[in-house]
Motif scaffolding. Structure first.
Motif, PDB file in Angstrom:
ATOM      1  N   GLY A  51      38.709 104.354  29.725  1.00 55.91           N
ATOM      2  CA  GLY A  51      38.193 105.643  30.152  1.00 55.91           C
ATOM      3  C   GLY A  51      39.262 106.422  30.866  1.00 55.91           C
ATOM      4  O   GLY A  51      40.404 106.017  30.953  1.00 55.91           O
ATOM      5  N   HIS A  52      38.852 107.515  31.410  1.00 55.26           N
ATOM      6  CA  HIS A  52      39.785 108.410  32.077  1.00 55.26           C
ATOM      7  C   HIS A  52      40.141 107.875  33.456  1.00 55.26           C
ATOM      8  O   HIS A  52      39.498 108.186  34.447  1.00 55.26           O
ATOM      9  N   GLY A  53      41.134 107.050  33.523  1.00 53.90           N
ATOM     10  CA  GLY A  53      41.619 106.535  34.796  1.00 53.90           C
ATOM     11  C   GLY A  53      40.816 105.384  35.372  1.00 53.90           C
ATOM     12  O   GLY A  53      41.074 104.959  36.484  1.00 53.90           O
ATOM     13  N   MET A  54      39.858 104.865  34.626  1.00 53.55           N
ATOM     14  CA  MET A  54      39.035 103.778  35.178  1.00 53.55           C
ATOM     15  C   MET A  54      39.844 102.508  35.355  1.00 53.55           C
ATOM     16  O   MET A  54      39.661 101.780  36.321  1.00 53.55           O
ATOM     17  N   PHE A  55      40.752 102.228  34.421  1.00 50.77           N
ATOM     18  CA  PHE A  55      41.594 101.051  34.555  1.00 50.77           C
ATOM     19  C   PHE A  55      42.467 101.163  35.797  1.00 50.77           C
ATOM     20  O   PHE A  55      42.589 100.215  36.574  1.00 50.77           O
ATOM     21  N   ALA A  56      43.068 102.319  36.003  1.00 43.69           N
ATOM     22  CA  ALA A  56      43.918 102.524  37.174  1.00 43.69           C
ATOM     23  C   ALA A  56      43.111 102.430  38.464  1.00 43.69           C
ATOM     24  O   ALA A  56      43.568 101.853  39.455  1.00 43.69           O
ATOM     25  N   THR A  57      41.913 102.979  38.455  1.00 39.83           N
ATOM     26  CA  THR A  57      41.045 102.889  39.632  1.00 39.83           C
ATOM     27  C   THR A  57      40.679 101.445  39.914  1.00 39.83           C
ATOM     28  O   THR A  57      40.680 101.006  41.079  1.00 39.83           O
ATOM     29  N   THR A  58      40.378 100.690  38.874  1.00 36.49           N
ATOM     30  CA  THR A  58      40.033  99.280  39.039  1.00 36.49           C
ATOM     31  C   THR A  58      41.198  98.499  39.628  1.00 36.49           C
ATOM     32  O   THR A  58      41.023  97.701  40.553  1.00 36.49           O
ATOM     33  N   VAL A  59      42.393  98.717  39.111  1.00 34.94           N
ATOM     34  CA  VAL A  59      43.572  98.022  39.622  1.00 34.94           C
ATOM     35  C   VAL A  59      43.817  98.387  41.085  1.00 34.94           C
ATOM     36  O   VAL A  59      44.085  97.516  41.926  1.00 34.94           O
ATOM     37  N   GLY A  60      43.712  99.662  41.423  1.00 32.75           N
ATOM     38  CA  GLY A  60      43.945 100.093  42.800  1.00 32.75           C
ATOM     39  C   GLY A  60      42.934  99.519  43.777  1.00 32.75           C
ATOM     40  O   GLY A  60      43.298  99.025  44.850  1.00 32.75           O
ATOM     41  N   ILE A 112      36.357  91.316  41.957  1.00 31.80           N
ATOM     42  CA  ILE A 112      36.183  92.771  42.069  1.00 31.80           C
ATOM     43  C   ILE A 112      36.663  93.447  40.785  1.00 31.80           C
ATOM     44  O   ILE A 112      36.019  94.366  40.274  1.00 31.80           O
ATOM     45  N   THR A 113      37.771  92.973  40.238  1.00 31.42           N
ATOM     46  CA  THR A 113      38.247  93.528  38.969  1.00 31.42           C
ATOM     47  C   THR A 113      37.238  93.295  37.851  1.00 31.42           C
ATOM     48  O   THR A 113      36.944  94.200  37.067  1.00 31.42           O
ATOM     49  N   GLN A 114      36.699  92.098  37.788  1.00 36.27           N
ATOM     50  CA  GLN A 114      35.702  91.800  36.760  1.00 36.27           C
ATOM     51  C   GLN A 114      34.484  92.705  36.893  1.00 36.27           C
ATOM     52  O   GLN A 114      34.009  93.268  35.904  1.00 36.27           O
ATOM     53  N   GLY A 115      33.984  92.865  38.093  1.00 40.51           N
ATOM     54  CA  GLY A 115      32.815  93.713  38.302  1.00 40.51           C
ATOM     55  C   GLY A 115      33.071  95.169  37.960  1.00 40.51           C
ATOM     56  O   GLY A 115      32.248  95.821  37.310  1.00 40.51           O
ATOM     57  N   LEU A 116      34.217  95.686  38.374  1.00 35.86           N
ATOM     58  CA  LEU A 116      34.529  97.088  38.093  1.00 35.86           C
ATOM     59  C   LEU A 116      34.759  97.335  36.605  1.00 35.86           C
ATOM     60  O   LEU A 116      34.352  98.363  36.066  1.00 35.86           O
ATOM     61  N   LEU A 117      35.421  96.396  35.935  1.00 36.21           N
ATOM     62  CA  LEU A 117      35.639  96.574  34.498  1.00 36.21           C
ATOM     63  C   LEU A 117      34.332  96.456  33.712  1.00 36.21           C
ATOM     64  O   LEU A 117      34.141  97.149  32.710  1.00 36.21           O
ATOM     65  N   GLU A 118      33.433  95.591  34.161  1.00 32.58           N
ATOM     66  CA  GLU A 118      32.124  95.532  33.509  1.00 32.58           C
ATOM     67  C   GLU A 118      31.359  96.842  33.694  1.00 32.58           C
ATOM     68  O   GLU A 118      30.720  97.328  32.766  1.00 32.58           O
ATOM     69  N   LEU A 119      31.436  97.418  34.888  1.00 35.83           N
ATOM     70  CA  LEU A 119      30.807  98.725  35.109  1.00 35.83           C
ATOM     71  C   LEU A 119      31.436  99.794  34.223  1.00 35.83           C
ATOM     72  O   LEU A 119      30.739 100.652  33.693  1.00 35.83           O
ATOM     73  N   ALA A 120      32.749  99.737  34.064  1.00 43.63           N
ATOM     74  CA  ALA A 120      33.435 100.717  33.228  1.00 43.63           C
ATOM     75  C   ALA A 120      33.028 100.570  31.765  1.00 43.63           C
ATOM     76  O   ALA A 120      32.841 101.567  31.068  1.00 43.63           O
ATOM     77  N   LEU A 121      32.881  99.334  31.303  1.00 43.15           N
ATOM     78  CA  LEU A 121      32.471  99.136  29.917  1.00 43.15           C
ATOM     79  C   LEU A 121      31.049  99.616  29.680  1.00 43.15           C
ATOM     80  O   LEU A 121      30.768 100.251  28.659  1.00 43.15           O
ATOM     81  N   VAL A 122      30.167  99.341  30.610  1.00 42.77           N
ATOM     82  CA  VAL A 122      28.775  99.806  30.470  1.00 42.77           C
ATOM     83  C   VAL A 122      28.742 101.318  30.480  1.00 42.77           C
ATOM     84  O   VAL A 122      28.038 101.944  29.694  1.00 42.77           O
ATOM     85  N   ALA A 123      29.514 101.926  31.366  1.00 41.90           N
ATOM     86  CA  ALA A 123      29.540 103.394  31.431  1.00 41.90           C
ATOM     87  C   ALA A 123      30.145 104.000  30.169  1.00 41.90           C
ATOM     88  O   ALA A 123      29.694 105.044  29.697  1.00 41.90           O
TER      89      ALA A 123
END
Length: 127
Positions: A51-60, A112-123
């Motif tokens: 997505g638009h910056g979701m990976f970068a947000t997750t890493v940060g 935290i990375t796993q949870g955020l990436l799962e949220l990003a995939l669902v979104a």
């Protein structure tokens, strides 16, 4: 004596939070730059983009939380060793404290990375 102790603890926690925020933003910036560069290198349709910056947000966020947890455990370890276990904090501060910081930091980073990436995939599936 106690007000000085609480001032010191607050200062240590604040320093770890500031360090976590700055390094988390830096990690997010590097991840965003890598994401942009990889999208230019790969042909259209050959790469998976979250997505638009979701990976970068997750890493940060994950890096910031890992650094904050390491700061918290590093601050609390001498207090726990001295007052709870009645041991010399300097003797236990080296390898054991490092191991606790590594385990706690890695645990928070991974989950935290796993949870955020799962949220990003669902979104991303909803769009």
């Amino acid at each position: 004596r106690w007000p000085t102790f609480f001032c010191w603890m607050r200062l240590e926690f604040l320093a770890s939070i500031v360090l976590a925020a700055v390094l988390g933003m830096f990690a997010a910036f590097l991840a965003a730059a890598g994401d942009v560069l990889s999208s230019y290198v790969a042909a259209e349709g050959e790469h998976f983009q979250i997505g638009h910056g979701m990976f970068a947000t997750t890493v940060g966020i994950a890096q910031a939380s890992s650094i904050a947890v390491a700061g918290l455990t590093g601050t609390l370890a001498p207090i726990v060793f001295t007052f709870l276990f009645h041991r010399d904090a300097g003797k236990w501060a080296g390898p054991l404290e490092t191991a606790v910081q590594d385990i706690a930091g890695t645990f928070s980073l991974v989950y935290i990375t796993q949870g955020l990436l799962e949220l990003a995939l669902v979104a991303s599936w909803k769009w």
